[in-house]
Design a protein around this motif. Structure first.
Motif, PDB file in Angstrom:
ATOM      1  N   UNK A  21       0.836  -1.204   0.000  1.00 16.99           N
ATOM      2  CA  UNK A  21       0.000   0.000   0.000  1.00 16.99           C
ATOM      3  C   UNK A  21       0.871   1.254   0.000  1.00 16.99           C
ATOM      4  N   UNK A  22       1.918   1.263   0.801  1.00 12.45           N
ATOM      5  CA  UNK A  22       2.830   2.402   0.841  1.00 12.45           C
ATOM      6  C   UNK A  22       3.504   2.606  -0.515  1.00 12.45           C
ATOM      7  N   UNK A  23       3.954   1.512  -1.126  1.00  9.83           N
ATOM      8  CA  UNK A  23       4.591   1.612  -2.443  1.00  9.83           C
ATOM      9  C   UNK A  23       3.619   2.192  -3.460  1.00  9.83           C
ATOM     10  N   UNK A  24       2.376   1.744  -3.417  1.00  6.77           N
ATOM     11  CA  UNK A  24       1.354   2.260  -4.335  1.00  6.77           C
ATOM     12  C   UNK A  24       1.151   3.760  -4.117  1.00  6.77           C
ATOM     13  N   UNK A  25       1.063   4.167  -2.864  1.00  7.84           N
ATOM     14  CA  UNK A  25       0.862   5.585  -2.573  1.00  7.84           C
ATOM     15  C   UNK A  25       2.037   6.428  -3.053  1.00  7.84           C
ATOM     16  N   UNK A  26       3.252   5.915  -2.871  1.00  7.40           N
ATOM     17  CA  UNK A  26       4.431   6.657  -3.328  1.00  7.40           C
ATOM     18  C   UNK A  26       4.449   6.787  -4.848  1.00  7.40           C
ATOM     19  N   UNK A  27       4.147   5.696  -5.543  1.00  7.44           N
ATOM     20  CA  UNK A  27       4.126   5.741  -7.007  1.00  7.44           C
ATOM     21  C   UNK A  27       3.021   6.675  -7.487  1.00  7.44           C
ATOM     22  N   UNK A  28       1.850   6.596  -6.861  1.00 12.52           N
ATOM     23  CA  UNK A  28       0.735   7.465  -7.249  1.00 12.52           C
ATOM     24  C   UNK A  28       1.087   8.930  -7.061  1.00 12.52           C
ATOM     25  N   UNK A  29       1.932   9.226  -6.084  1.00  6.64           N
ATOM     26  CA  UNK A  29       2.308  10.619  -5.847  1.00  6.64           C
ATOM     27  C   UNK A  29       3.196  11.162  -6.954  1.00  6.64           C
ATOM     28  N   UNK A  30       3.770  10.273  -7.773  1.00 14.07           N
ATOM     29  CA  UNK A  30       4.639  10.683  -8.879  1.00 14.07           C
ATOM     30  C   UNK A  30       3.894  10.828 -10.192  1.00 14.07           C
ATOM     31  N   UNK A  31       2.700  10.270 -10.272  1.00 12.10           N
ATOM     32  CA  UNK A  31       1.963  10.260 -11.527  1.00 12.10           C
ATOM     33  C   UNK A  31       1.539  11.653 -11.940  1.00 12.10           C
ATOM     34  N   UNK A  32       1.535  11.859 -13.238  1.00 16.75           N
ATOM     35  CA  UNK A  32       1.154  13.145 -13.801  1.00 16.75           C
ATOM     36  C   UNK A  32      -0.338  13.157 -14.121  1.00 16.75           C
ATOM     37  N   UNK A  33      -0.904  14.319 -14.365  1.00 18.23           N
ATOM     38  CA  UNK A  33      -2.330  14.414 -14.689  1.00 18.23           C
ATOM     39  C   UNK A  33      -2.740  13.595 -15.915  1.00 18.23           C
ATOM     40  N   UNK A  34      -1.790  13.149 -16.716  1.00 21.23           N
ATOM     41  CA  UNK A  34      -2.120  12.350 -17.897  1.00 21.23           C
ATOM     42  C   UNK A  34      -2.800  11.040 -17.513  1.00 21.23           C
ATOM     43  N   UNK A  35      -2.720  10.658 -16.241  1.00 22.28           N
ATOM     44  CA  UNK A  35      -3.369   9.438 -15.802  1.00 22.28           C
ATOM     45  C   UNK A  35      -4.852   9.647 -15.505  1.00 22.28           C
ATOM     46  N   UNK A  36      -5.347  10.841 -15.795  1.00 21.64           N
ATOM     47  CA  UNK A  36      -6.765  11.128 -15.671  1.00 21.64           C
ATOM     48  C   UNK A  36      -7.513  10.164 -16.595  1.00 21.64           C
ATOM     49  N   UNK A  37      -8.542   9.463 -16.108  1.00 22.74           N
ATOM     50  CA  UNK A  37      -9.252   8.480 -16.934  1.00 22.74           C
ATOM     51  C   UNK A  37      -9.744   9.031 -18.271  1.00 22.74           C
ATOM     52  N   UNK A  38     -10.177  10.274 -18.302  1.00 22.73           N
ATOM     53  CA  UNK A  38     -10.648  10.856 -19.564  1.00 22.73           C
ATOM     54  C   UNK A  38      -9.499  11.021 -20.550  1.00 22.73           C
TER      55      UNK A  38
END
Length: 68
Positions: A21-38
């Motif tokens: 869960x921590x690893x997921x949260x850390x990776x998610x904190x690096x993601x750019x807005x391009x990961x917006x579902x739309x």
């Protein structure tokens, strides 16, 4: 100040599910807005249109699928 190695060592003491869960949260904190579902959906639509045009123009040849 806590160093990254101290944080890492502390994280290793967590149960596996909490480390994941921590690893997921850390990776998610690096993601750019391009990961917006739309945005992702539009990018996939553009890719599908590009591939379809390639097939329709004959520049891509399909390979038959043989079930196992």
């Amino acid at each position: 100040m806590t160093s990254t190695s101290d944080v890492f060592e502390s994280a290793l003491t967590l149960p596996e599910s909490e480390r994941a869960d921590l690893a997921h949260q850390l990776i998610a904190s690096l993601e750019e807005p391009a990961d917006d579902p739309a945005v992702v959906a539009e990018e996939w639509n553009a890719e599908i249109r590009r591939r379809l045009a390639s097939v329709e123009s004959g520049t891509t040849v399909g390979i038959p699928w043989a079930p196992a």
